[in-house]
Design a protein around this motif. Structure first.
Motif, PDB file in Angstrom:
ATOM      1  N   THR A  29       1.186  -1.166  -0.152  1.00 33.64           N
ATOM      2  CA  THR A  29       0.197  -0.119  -0.122  1.00 33.64           C
ATOM      3  C   THR A  29       0.907   1.353   0.097  1.00 33.64           C
ATOM      4  N   ASP A  65       4.581  -0.707   2.921  1.00 34.01           N
ATOM      5  CA  ASP A  65       3.752  -1.027   3.757  1.00 34.01           C
ATOM      6  C   ASP A  65       2.585  -2.331   3.154  1.00 34.01           C
ATOM      7  N   ASN A  88      -1.255  -4.149   3.598  1.00 45.51           N
ATOM      8  CA  ASN A  88      -2.347  -4.740   4.206  1.00 45.51           C
ATOM      9  C   ASN A  88      -2.157  -6.188   4.681  1.00 45.51           C
ATOM     10  N   LEU A  95       0.504  -3.171  -6.092  1.00 46.56           N
ATOM     11  CA  LEU A  95       0.316  -2.055  -5.981  1.00 46.56           C
ATOM     12  C   LEU A  95      -0.878  -2.092  -5.658  1.00 46.56           C
ATOM     13  N   ALA A  96      -1.515  -2.291  -4.448  1.00 42.80           N
ATOM     14  CA  ALA A  96      -2.691  -2.232  -4.025  1.00 42.80           C
ATOM     15  C   ALA A  96      -3.364  -0.076  -4.669  1.00 42.80           C
ATOM     16  N   GLU A  97      -4.591  -0.734  -5.258  1.00 41.51           N
ATOM     17  CA  GLU A  97      -5.182   0.220  -5.890  1.00 41.51           C
ATOM     18  C   GLU A  97      -4.467   1.918  -6.837  1.00 41.51           C
ATOM     19  N   LYS A  98      -3.504   0.892  -7.582  1.00 45.40           N
ATOM     20  CA  LYS A  98      -2.631   1.410  -8.675  1.00 45.40           C
ATOM     21  C   LYS A  98      -2.807   0.481  -9.793  1.00 45.40           C
ATOM     22  N   LYS A 107      -2.913  -2.537   8.302  1.00 41.48           N
ATOM     23  CA  LYS A 107      -1.608  -2.191   7.756  1.00 41.48           C
ATOM     24  C   LYS A 107      -0.480  -2.478   8.611  1.00 41.48           C
TER      25      LYS A 107
END
Length: 235
Positions: free
Chosen positions: A119, A131, A133, A176-179, A226
């Motif tokens: 994240t 980081d 999750n 990568l989260a949300e990317k 996190k």
């Protein structure tokens, strides 16, 4: 003119020749460069540009719009059209390459075993931080232990380019989260054979044995779901 990104094709280029195509208040733009600009969680390269008997210290490299700007301590005597020699601070770059490849192994284990995504993160020459999750911070040292076992196997690291639509078919190509990578027609792919495959723009070592030993510095709780892992590499 778009700068040719030599670093994307060969992470081991230490010295190169280039032409100054534009001078801006903070530095210069070159027709080609082996300096990796800040981005993708990596700090930029540093080094020098040499013109005749003059040395121009490169303190930072960054994107300004679509242009790669080499930030210099001074600009006196530089002109558009000058042919310069670029020199990378190699020891600094090589440590980031080792940490970067280590981060891909760690991310792959976290994703494949625990369905965990990164994240956020940053890589400096001294250490990296990522980081994840995840709920249990005790998982992260275990992941690093497994990553060390993989690194010791001396696995080849390949870099190649694929059309976006073809790359998107690869499971886990983005961790990568949300990317997602930018809307580029061609994606740069970094593959650690049999271990990981990701869309990535940064420099890497060519074999995992170059990483050395991955060592945990600390693990922090950054809130619910996190956890932050700090780690470095040793010879």
């Amino acid at each position: 003119m778009v700068t040719e990104e030599l670093y994307a094709k060969d992470s081991y280029i230490k010295n190169f020749s280039a032409k100054v195509t534009k001078i801006v208040p903070s530095g210069v733009i070159l027709d080609r460069t082996a300096f990796h600009p800040r981005g993708g969680g990596l700090e930029s390269d540093t080094g020098a540009l040499i013109l005749g008997g003059n040395t121009y210290r490169v303190t930072e490299v960054k994107f300004e719009g679509n242009e790669i700007v080499h930030v210099l301590e001074k600009l006196d005597g530089l002109r558009e059209g000058d042919e310069v020699e670029g020199r990378i601070d190699w020891e600094r770059r090589y440590r980031m390459m080792r940490l970067h490849t280590a981060s891909h192994i760690i991310a792959s284990i976290a994703f494949s075993k625990y369905n965990a995504l990164i994240t956020g993160g940053n890589i400096t020459p001294e250490y990296a931080k990522d980081d994840f999750n995840v709920e249990n911070k005790d998982l992260l040292p275990k992941i690093v232990e497994e990553a060390n076992e993989i690194a010791k196997r001396g696995i080849k690291v390949k870099v190649y380019f694929l059309p976006r639509e073809e790359a998107m078919k690869i499971p886990g190509v983005v961790k990568l989260a949300e990317k997602m990578p930018p809307e580029l027609e061609t994606w740069r792919i970094v593959e650690i054979e049999g271990i990981d495959i990701q869309a990535d723009g940064g420099p890497h070592v060519s074999n995992t044995e170059e990483i050395g030993s991955i060592e945990v510095i600390k693990v922090e709780n950054r809130g619910k779901g996190k956890k932050r892992l700090y780690y470095t590499v040793k010879p």
